[in-house]
Design a protein around this motif. Structure first.
Motif, mmCIF file in Angstrom:
data_model
loop_
_atom_site.group_PDB
_atom_site.id
_atom_site.type_symbol
_atom_site.label_atom_id
_atom_site.label_comp_id
_atom_site.label_asym_id
_atom_site.label_seq_id
_atom_site.Cartn_x
_atom_site.Cartn_y
_atom_site.Cartn_z
ATOM 1 N N TYR A 203 16.559 8.792 3.631
ATOM 2 C CA TYR A 203 15.435 8.546 4.540
ATOM 3 C C TYR A 203 15.713 8.951 5.980
ATOM 4 O O TYR A 203 16.853 8.969 6.429
ATOM 5 N N ILE A 253 1.844 2.919 6.318
ATOM 6 C CA ILE A 253 2.691 1.708 6.243
ATOM 7 C C ILE A 253 1.813 0.459 6.330
ATOM 8 O O ILE A 253 2.019 -0.526 5.604
ATOM 9 N N LEU A 256 0.022 0.053 3.005
ATOM 10 C CA LEU A 256 0.910 -0.415 1.928
ATOM 11 C C LEU A 256 1.165 -1.916 2.042
ATOM 12 O O LEU A 256 1.083 -2.654 1.062
ATOM 13 N N THR A 257 1.450 -2.360 3.248
ATOM 14 C CA THR A 257 1.769 -3.785 3.435
ATOM 15 C C THR A 257 0.550 -4.648 3.122
ATOM 16 O O THR A 257 0.640 -5.670 2.434
ATOM 17 N N CYS A 271 7.592 -5.972 4.117
ATOM 18 C CA CYS A 271 7.714 -4.822 3.218
ATOM 19 C C CYS A 271 8.654 -3.798 3.856
ATOM 20 O O CYS A 271 8.411 -3.334 4.958
ATOM 21 N N SER A 273 10.112 -0.155 3.936
ATOM 22 C CA SER A 273 9.743 1.187 3.487
ATOM 23 C C SER A 273 10.723 2.202 4.048
ATOM 24 O O SER A 273 11.197 2.054 5.175
ATOM 25 N N ILE A 281 6.671 8.003 1.670
ATOM 26 C CA ILE A 281 7.063 6.647 2.053
ATOM 27 C C ILE A 281 7.318 5.825 0.787
ATOM 28 O O ILE A 281 6.395 5.553 0.014
ATOM 29 N N ILE A 283 8.619 2.337 -1.044
ATOM 30 C CA ILE A 283 8.769 0.907 -0.765
ATOM 31 C C ILE A 283 9.942 0.383 -1.596
ATOM 32 O O ILE A 283 10.054 0.670 -2.782
ATOM 33 N N TYR A 286 9.888 -5.750 -1.023
ATOM 34 C CA TYR A 286 8.600 -6.233 -0.496
ATOM 35 C C TYR A 286 8.172 -7.542 -1.130
ATOM 36 O O TYR A 286 6.980 -7.830 -1.222
#
Ligand SMILES: Nc1ncnc2c1ncn2[C@@H]1O[C@H](COP(=O)(O)OP(=O)(O)O)[C@@H](O)[C@H]1O
Ligand SMILES: [Mg+2]
Length: 434
Positions: A203, A253, A256-257, A271, A273, A281, A283, A286
């Motif tokens: 990452y 982001i 997603l959360t 979460c 990521s 991205i 995860i 989470y």
């Protein structure tokens, strides 16, 4: 006008500053409010450990920030009985029911990006035979154990990979392995914990994003910092970087959360990521029934988190929000969207947009935002006053004292956090045009 009293229950066994700041902030910024032409008095109440009438458990509170309730059986059952007589920020049922692997599999099922992950049974059962409970525990070992080939699992996942306990928490027992030999060694040393092998994500950016209802706060995270309380610092010389995410990444982001938290009905959850060079991205962590809310870790982000929690608690108390009877209520909606999207060939962003609609409906995002602008109109200004006050400074001093055990270190630590808080006040003044 007659006032209706709304009581917000609060507890937190570990995070002194979070609990006390929240109580004092609510008292300072919102002792009362008006909603739909009616006035409400807002009070907080500490949820202390107490004996309770099991058959008639009762609370005067409209909402409870029941932090850590899952880890204490006596308290946990109390909150379970109260649900849904009051709204619980940490859903007693879903956090118990959903473990890390259920989360990985289910979020992958709706198309979110989770790295390849295999679950591996525990290596060592000998601890189960120790002590007086051995017979009972022996019954829990499945005799029908299948032999497996660890090397093949390593190949299926791919290297480098992380071998980490299935139930996770606090980076304990997490090992990065680069080949089969390292995997075998790490697995041999993993003792009695069922493990996961997860492909390492290479990452560019690590983001830890916290949701409180529909309010999402992405924070940068420096996993290589020596001490866990330094991980939210951008680097050794810089506390915070406002532009660590591109606008697109920030949207994704947040989505997603919000989606994960709505899927499971988690009012407060974090979460983690990992963003790759290609902009994917992933995860990876989470499911956190007790997200880090420590002042010494969150520093610049701390006022934002306490404010978000205060607003959400006041909103839930005043409008009478309740956890649903069934935390799986939203699942058919997500699965239906998934099916439709697969049929119609949607791209990833379209899926996220459609899931976000379900999440916003679940969180009543529009209603909450209206509530904030009308019923909490001066909240931000009052909060700024509070975080600039001596009252908050004394909480900060006490927190530093509690967290840093070596007395000689404290003055420098206090100066470090004081500087960051002064910077927050400066930024907030600018934001509010003060
Ligand atoms: N798939 C992964 N790719 C890259 N780093 C990972 C991966 N899984 C875990 N890590 C690293 O290990 C740390 C701990 O793993 P995590 O799944 O977050 O467990 P915990 O519940 O202990 O926090 C992460 O914060 C990250 O630094
Ligand atoms: Mg983690």
């Amino acid at each position: 006008m007659e006032k209706e009293r709304k009581v917000i229950g609060v507890m937190d066994p570990n995070y002194y500053a979070f609990l006390v700041t929240l109580e004092r902030l609510i008292a300072h910024a919102c002792p009362s409010t008006v909603y739909n032409g009616k006035e409400y008095e807002i009070a907080t109440k500490r949820m202390k450990c107490h004996p309770y009438d099991v058959l008639n458990a009762w609370t005067e509170t409209s909402v409870i920030m029941n932090r850590g309730a899952h880890w204490n059986r006596h308290r946990g059952s109390f909150f379970e009985i109260l649900c849904p007589k009051t709204h619980l920020i940490y859903n007693m049922f879903s956090f118990k029911a959903i473990d890390k692997n259920a989360g990985y599999g289910m979020m992958n099922n709706i198309g979110l990006k989770v790295p390849p992950t295999w679950a591996i049974p525990q290596k060592d059962y000998s601890k189960m035979f120790e002590g007086s409970k051995s017979n009972l525990q022996k019954d829990l070992i499945f005799e029908d154990h299948e032999f497996f080939d660890l090397e093949k699992i390593g190949e299926a996942v791919g290297y480098p990979a992380f071998l980490k306990p299935q139930d996770g928490g606090g980076w304990i027992g997490v090992t990065k392995v680069n080949n089969f030999e390292e995997l075998q060694k790490a697995y041999d040393e993993s003792e009695d914990k069922p493990m996961n092998l997860q492909k390492a994500v290479d990452y560019r950016e690590f983001c830890r994003s916290v949701g409180v209802g529909p309010q999402i706060m992405p924070m940068h995270y420096n996993a290589s910092a020596k001490y866990s309380h330094d991980r939210y610092l951008r680097n050794e010389h810089q506390a915070v970087d406002f532009n660590f995410l591109s606008p697109e990444e920030s949207v994704e982001i947040r989505q997603l959360t919000k989606i994960i938290n709505a899927f499971y009905g988690w009012d407060h959850n974090s979460c983690e990521s990992l963003i790759t060079d290609d902009g994917d991205i992933f995860i990876i962590d989470y499911i956190n029934a007790y997200p880090d809310s420590s002042l010494t870790s969150l520093h610049f982000y701390f006022p934002g988190l306490v404010k978000a929690m205060a607003k959400w608690l006041i909103y839930c108390a005043v409008v009478g929000r309740r956890n649903g009877y069934n935390f799986m209520d939203n699942w058919p909606k997500f699965y239906a969207v998934r099916e439709k999207g697969l049929k119609e060939g949607w791209d990833y962003n379209k899926f996220l947009d459609e899931y976000e609609k379900i999440a916003d409906e679940y969180w009543h995002t529009d209603e909450f935002e209206k509530f904030c602008s009308k019923s909490l109109a001066d909240f931000d200004e009052k909060a700024l006053e509070f975080f600039a006050s001596e009252e908050f400074d004394s909480i900060l001093q006490e927190d530093v004292k509690r967290f840093f055990r070596i007395e000689s270190e404290r003055p420098a630590k206090y100066a470090h956090y004081r500087g960051i808080m002064d910077f927050w006040v400066h930024c907030e003044k600018e934001r509010l045009g003060k």
